[in-house]
Design a protein around this motif. Sequence first.
Motif, PDB file in Angstrom:
ATOM      1  N   ALA A   1       0.723  -1.354   0.393  1.00  0.00           N
ATOM      2  CA  ALA A   1       0.170   0.159   0.016  1.00  0.00           C
ATOM      3  C   ALA A   1       1.264   1.398  -0.128  1.00  0.00           C
ATOM      4  N   TYR A   2       0.181   2.450  -0.488  1.00  0.00           N
ATOM      5  CA  TYR A   2       1.051   3.399  -0.204  1.00  0.00           C
ATOM      6  C   TYR A   2      -0.030   4.566  -0.444  1.00  0.00           C
ATOM      7  N   ARG A   3       0.959   5.755   0.029  1.00  0.00           N
ATOM      8  CA  ARG A   3      -0.191   7.281   0.589  1.00  0.00           C
ATOM      9  C   ARG A   3       0.982   8.692   0.701  1.00  0.00           C
ATOM     10  N   GLY A   4       0.223   9.596  -1.038  1.00  0.00           N
ATOM     11  CA  GLY A   4       1.374  10.342  -0.446  1.00  0.00           C
ATOM     12  C   GLY A   4       0.118  11.053  -1.607  1.00  0.00           C
ATOM     13  N   PRO A   5       0.866  12.468  -2.082  1.00  0.00           N
ATOM     14  CA  PRO A   5       0.667  14.049  -2.903  1.00  0.00           C
ATOM     15  C   PRO A   5      -0.653  13.249  -3.275  1.00  0.00           C
ATOM     16  N   GLU A   6      -0.596  11.679  -4.821  1.00  0.00           N
ATOM     17  CA  GLU A   6      -1.512  12.121  -5.422  1.00  0.00           C
ATOM     18  C   GLU A   6      -2.569  11.358  -4.869  1.00  0.00           C
ATOM     19  N   GLN A   7      -2.867  11.205  -3.227  1.00  0.00           N
ATOM     20  CA  GLN A   7      -3.951  10.358  -2.984  1.00  0.00           C
ATOM     21  C   GLN A   7      -4.431  12.096  -2.116  1.00  0.00           C
ATOM     22  N   GLY A   8      -4.522  12.597  -2.449  1.00  0.00           N
ATOM     23  CA  GLY A   8      -4.307  14.552  -1.258  1.00  0.00           C
ATOM     24  C   GLY A   8      -3.730  14.438  -0.152  1.00  0.00           C
ATOM     25  N   TYR A   9      -2.488  13.656   0.277  1.00  0.00           N
ATOM     26  CA  TYR A   9      -1.518  13.817   1.619  1.00  0.00           C
ATOM     27  C   TYR A   9      -0.385  14.836   1.074  1.00  0.00           C
ATOM     28  N   PRO A  10      -0.458  15.415   1.180  1.00  0.00           N
ATOM     29  CA  PRO A  10       0.281  16.809   0.148  1.00  0.00           C
ATOM     30  C   PRO A  10       1.645  16.483   1.428  1.00  0.00           C
ATOM     31  N   ASP A  11       1.628  15.882   2.273  1.00  0.00           N
ATOM     32  CA  ASP A  11       3.322  16.482   2.698  1.00  0.00           C
ATOM     33  C   ASP A  11       3.722  15.068   3.063  1.00  0.00           C
ATOM     34  N   HIS A  12       3.764  14.016   3.080  1.00  0.00           N
ATOM     35  CA  HIS A  12       4.379  12.788   3.259  1.00  0.00           C
ATOM     36  C   HIS A  12       4.821  11.886   1.768  1.00  0.00           C
ATOM     37  N   ALA A  13       5.235  10.737   1.809  1.00  0.00           N
ATOM     38  CA  ALA A  13       4.946   9.187   1.134  1.00  0.00           C
ATOM     39  C   ALA A  13       4.940   8.317   1.845  1.00  0.00           C
ATOM     40  N   GLU A  14       3.665   7.149   1.840  1.00  0.00           N
ATOM     41  CA  GLU A  14       3.846   6.469   2.395  1.00  0.00           C
ATOM     42  C   GLU A  14       3.754   4.782   2.261  1.00  0.00           C
ATOM     43  N   TYR A  15       4.926   4.621   2.652  1.00  0.00           N
ATOM     44  CA  TYR A  15       5.011   2.606   1.789  1.00  0.00           C
ATOM     45  C   TYR A  15       4.507   2.038   2.864  1.00  0.00           C
ATOM     46  N   VAL A  16       3.727   0.812   3.082  1.00  0.00           N
ATOM     47  CA  VAL A  16       3.772   0.041   3.869  1.00  0.00           C
ATOM     48  C   VAL A  16       3.539  -1.344   3.024  1.00  0.00           C
ATOM     49  N   LEU A  17       5.057  -1.997   3.859  1.00  0.00           N
ATOM     50  CA  LEU A  17       5.677  -3.108   3.584  1.00  0.00           C
ATOM     51  C   LEU A  17       5.453  -4.441   4.302  1.00  0.00           C
ATOM     52  N   VAL A  18       5.026  -5.316   3.966  1.00  0.00           N
ATOM     53  CA  VAL A  18       4.735  -6.378   4.800  1.00  0.00           C
ATOM     54  C   VAL A  18       6.156  -8.327   4.719  1.00  0.00           C
ATOM     55  N   ALA A  19       5.332  -9.013   5.809  1.00  0.00           N
ATOM     56  CA  ALA A  19       6.254 -10.092   5.709  1.00  0.00           C
ATOM     57  C   ALA A  19       5.167 -10.993   6.954  1.00  0.00           C
TER      58      ALA A  19
ATOM     59  N   GLN B   1     -13.084  -3.626  11.879  1.00  0.00           N
ATOM     60  CA  GLN B   1     -14.351  -2.762  11.013  1.00  0.00           C
ATOM     61  C   GLN B   1     -13.767  -2.732   9.391  1.00  0.00           C
ATOM     62  N   TYR B   2     -12.588  -3.061   8.896  1.00  0.00           N
ATOM     63  CA  TYR B   2     -12.189  -2.219   7.869  1.00  0.00           C
ATOM     64  C   TYR B   2     -11.601  -3.477   7.029  1.00  0.00           C
ATOM     65  N   THR B   3     -11.779  -3.378   5.404  1.00  0.00           N
ATOM     66  CA  THR B   3     -11.787  -4.544   4.918  1.00  0.00           C
ATOM     67  C   THR B   3      -9.988  -4.311   4.143  1.00  0.00           C
ATOM     68  N   GLY B   4      -9.874  -2.964   4.124  1.00  0.00           N
ATOM     69  CA  GLY B   4      -9.169  -2.663   3.369  1.00  0.00           C
ATOM     70  C   GLY B   4      -7.447  -2.394   3.679  1.00  0.00           C
ATOM     71  N   GLY B   5      -6.365  -2.032   2.816  1.00  0.00           N
ATOM     72  CA  GLY B   5      -4.887  -2.319   2.474  1.00  0.00           C
ATOM     73  C   GLY B   5      -4.542  -2.170   3.750  1.00  0.00           C
ATOM     74  N   PHE B   6      -4.670  -0.955   4.158  1.00  0.00           N
ATOM     75  CA  PHE B   6      -4.016  -0.837   5.137  1.00  0.00           C
ATOM     76  C   PHE B   6      -4.689   0.356   6.234  1.00  0.00           C
ATOM     77  N   LEU B   7      -4.884   1.775   5.382  1.00  0.00           N
ATOM     78  CA  LEU B   7      -5.376   2.803   6.639  1.00  0.00           C
ATOM     79  C   LEU B   7      -6.761   3.164   5.236  1.00  0.00           C
ATOM     80  N   PRO B   8      -7.492   3.854   5.558  1.00  0.00           N
ATOM     81  CA  PRO B   8      -8.405   4.669   4.976  1.00  0.00           C
ATOM     82  C   PRO B   8      -7.428   5.896   4.355  1.00  0.00           C
ATOM     83  N   GLY B   9      -7.738   6.193   3.276  1.00  0.00           N
ATOM     84  CA  GLY B   9      -6.606   6.833   2.225  1.00  0.00           C
ATOM     85  C   GLY B   9      -5.290   6.299   1.263  1.00  0.00           C
ATOM     86  N   PHE B  10      -4.398   5.011   1.658  1.00  0.00           N
ATOM     87  CA  PHE B  10      -4.061   4.026   1.578  1.00  0.00           C
ATOM     88  C   PHE B  10      -4.720   3.335  -0.184  1.00  0.00           C
TER      89      PHE B  10
END
Length: 398
Positions: A61-79, A165-174
């Motif tokens: 998952a990812y969230r950043g300016p492209e999703q309307g979050y102008p401050d940070h680029a955030e990458y979610v990695l799992v193992a 109560q959430y089925t998305g990949g990480f958090l809303p916005g990602f």
Amino acid sequence: MRRTEAAEAAATEAELVGAVAHDGSADPFPVRGVDHVRFYVGNARQAAHYYSTAFGMTCVAYRGPEQGYPDHAEYVLVAGSARFVLAGAVHAGAEAAVHHARHGDGIVDIALEVPDVDAGYSYARKQGAPGLVEPHSETDGYGTVRLAAIATYGETRHTLVDRSQYTGGFLPGFVAHPPIVDRGPAIAAGLQPRRFFQAIDHIVGNVELGTMDSWVEFYRRVMGFTNMAEFVGDDIATDYSALMSKVVANGTRRVKFPLNEPAAGRRRSQIDEYLQFYGGPGAQHVALATADILGTVDAMRAAGVEFLDTPDPYYDSAELRARIGAVRVPIEELKRRRILVDRDSDGYLLQIFTRPAQDRPTVFFELIERHGSRGFGKGNFKALFEAIEREQALRGNL
Ligand SMILES: [Fe+2]
């Protein structure tokens, strides 16, 4: 690598992290586990590449300016159940930029999955925990996540997460992000384990001289965590430096927080070095539970990860061989990879530590393969600290 599939099938996650049965109905602050570990890094895009290639993690998952979050680029990695969020500043005024200037790459949030955010937050506040974010909901098309945050040592926080109560990949916005590298061919060829590790085993905090006991008390008072038997004092002092360490854990022991403070030594403690270069208390290392430490170390070394060296005498010592007894592989296999081994009354564990994962001598990682032992490798502390001190000396910080 052939062991991995069989080992993963045989070892449940609970066994991998040394969890125990526990009736949580009376817990004042029930915690299910570590939801995620959030890092502020200097360059999240490149860090996401590093943890994908060198740690075998999968970007989801990812969230950043492209999703309307102008401050940070955030990458979610799992193992497995281990989840890292790598966040970097997109402009100089972003929170991560300020934090990074002071601390370098580091852990800002050890987020905990809890069944009831409001009850947990309210209890924590009543018990004196500083509140950072009031309970609130975040919602998107995949449902709602309930979140709040309290402060812990240094500038570290515990976000409380209820994602039931959430089925998305990480958090809303990602949004979903494809894997950064395709490890498929390497896995199919038997060159890499399917996962390098399956879960977070423990996260260690370094705190200032004289404050360890008050942080142990903080976790007891605020979260109902208990002191695990293993603690270390003068017995792990080396010739040069020393530390004190106590471990707090939740009822199931899925969440384990060893806490270190520097102790007086002839020279500067490794904890002092951390506190100086991190700019205060913070998370020192994350231990990652693996079912196949040999395969994982081989794959990580091949990808360029550097581990602390352990000298030959450690493996050749008759005392060590007598204390350790038989483990699942010949000790020569451990020696070749510089993997440490420790045994206690419950079983044994295999472990190894990386060198610092960034330019500052601060955060590093541990790989741990448990076989019954619920300890942290106390028998290895002296050998480990001597290895750390050799590196400290090379940095001119001993
Ligand atoms: Fe550890």
